[in-house]
Design a protein around this motif. Structure first.
Motif, PDB file in Angstrom:
ATOM      1  N   TYR A   1      91.264 100.623  40.267  1.00 56.68           N
ATOM      2  CA  TYR A   1      92.343 101.573  40.529  1.00 56.68           C
ATOM      3  C   TYR A   1      93.723 100.927  40.518  1.00 56.68           C
ATOM      4  O   TYR A   1      94.713 101.597  40.789  1.00 56.68           O
ATOM      5  CB  TYR A   1      92.109 102.279  41.866  1.00 56.68           C
TER       6      TYR A   1
ATOM      7  N   GLU B   1      88.275 109.655  46.127  1.00 59.24           N
ATOM      8  CA  GLU B   1      89.238 110.491  46.861  1.00 59.24           C
ATOM      9  C   GLU B   1      90.113 109.632  47.759  1.00 59.24           C
ATOM     10  O   GLU B   1      91.329 109.817  47.831  1.00 59.24           O
ATOM     11  CB  GLU B   1      88.485 111.528  47.697  1.00 59.24           C
TER      12      GLU B   1
ATOM     13  N   ARG C   1      92.641 107.691  45.574  1.00 63.83           N
ATOM     14  CA  ARG C   1      93.742 108.544  45.093  1.00 63.83           C
ATOM     15  C   ARG C   1      94.735 108.802  46.228  1.00 63.83           C
ATOM     16  O   ARG C   1      95.948 108.758  46.026  1.00 63.83           O
ATOM     17  CB  ARG C   1      93.192 109.858  44.536  1.00 63.83           C
ATOM     18  N   GLY C   2      94.222 109.055  47.416  1.00 69.34           N
ATOM     19  CA  GLY C   2      95.099 109.259  48.567  1.00 69.34           C
ATOM     20  C   GLY C   2      95.875 107.996  48.915  1.00 69.34           C
ATOM     21  O   GLY C   2      97.058 108.059  49.247  1.00 69.34           O
TER      22      GLY C   2
ATOM     23  N   ALA D   1      96.727 105.621  46.844  1.00 68.82           N
ATOM     24  CA  ALA D   1      97.749 105.425  45.811  1.00 68.82           C
ATOM     25  C   ALA D   1      98.932 106.355  46.037  1.00 68.82           C
ATOM     26  O   ALA D   1     100.070 105.990  45.774  1.00 68.82           O
ATOM     27  CB  ALA D   1      97.150 105.658  44.433  1.00 68.82           C
ATOM     28  N   ARG D   2      98.655 107.553  46.531  1.00 71.50           N
ATOM     29  CA  ARG D   2      99.723 108.521  46.798  1.00 71.50           C
ATOM     30  C   ARG D   2     100.521 108.123  48.048  1.00 71.50           C
ATOM     31  O   ARG D   2     101.735 108.202  48.054  1.00 71.50           O
ATOM     32  CB  ARG D   2      99.088 109.898  46.979  1.00 71.50           C
ATOM     33  N   ASN D   3      99.824 107.660  49.095  1.00 67.38           N
ATOM     34  CA  ASN D   3     100.487 107.352  50.363  1.00 67.38           C
ATOM     35  C   ASN D   3     101.068 105.943  50.424  1.00 67.38           C
ATOM     36  O   ASN D   3     101.982 105.696  51.196  1.00 67.38           O
ATOM     37  CB  ASN D   3      99.510 107.541  51.521  1.00 67.38           C
TER      38      ASN D   3
ATOM     39  N   PRO E   1     102.086 103.734  47.480  1.00 67.70           N
ATOM     40  CA  PRO E   1     102.219 103.376  46.066  1.00 67.70           C
ATOM     41  C   PRO E   1     102.646 101.929  45.837  1.00 67.70           C
ATOM     42  O   PRO E   1     102.380 101.375  44.786  1.00 67.70           O
ATOM     43  CB  PRO E   1     103.274 104.352  45.553  1.00 67.70           C
TER      44      PRO E   1
END
Length: 175
Positions: free
Chosen positions: A91, A118, A121-122, A124-126, A128
């Motif tokens: 990732y 999941e 992805r979270g 990476a969003r929270n 970065p």
């Protein structure tokens, strides 16, 4: 004068007699550790000699079970570290230790591929800043077809530049 007194004398700045200096020069801490280890082994052998066969076997079994448990824990740790590093590489996470910390904190089962995806992805969003940027080749200055700001007014939480851009985008065209 023993070793402790000699060290105290050195630290306080007093003179040390020549025989003590020679003793300090010949002092080998590794030999002392080896001697202590040998004494521990002898003591354990003497204690084991006093035990009955059954007691000795129980003691050896307990030792083997504790070693087995320690090795099992080390194995689990290595497997988790390997899994976290593989997921981080897949990732694009630059800090697998932080990723492991987050997964432990959120009680994520990383062996479950859906839960892991999941979670990542979270993450990476929270967070970065822990992930590699996904930069695409090109200038990146495409034409914008719709106004990214709210129509007709103030940009929520926007700064001065954002308000100016919003004003220019909503200005009437000159004929």
């Amino acid at each position: 004068m023993n070793l402790k007194e000699a060290i105290d004398a050195l630290l306080s700045g007093r003179d040390i007699p020549p025989e003590i200096r020679e003793l300090l020069a010949r002092f080998d801490p590794e030999a002392l550790k080896e001697e202590l280890s040998a004494l521990h082994s002898q003591l354990e052998e003497q204690e084991n000699a006093k035990l009955s066969t059954e007691e000795l076997l129980k003691k050896q079994l307990n030792t083997a079970l504790s070693e087995k448990e320690e090795l099992r824990q080390q194995h689990e740790t290595l497997l988790r570290t390997t899994l976290v590093r593989q997921l981080a590489a897949e990732y694009g996470c630059e800090d697998p230790d932080y990723l492991d910390f987050l997964a432990r904190k959120q009680n994520v089962d990383l062996k479950d591929s859906e839960a892991a995806a999941e979670f990542l992805r979270g993450a990476a969003r929270n967070s970065p800043y822990c992930f590699r940027a996904s930069v695409q080749p090109g200038s990146g200055s495409g034409t914008q077809t719709e106004n990214p700001f709210h129509p007709g007014g103030e940009v929520p939480g926007g700064d001065r530049i954002s308000r100016i851009v919003s004003s220019l985008n909503s200005a009437p065209e000159m004929p």
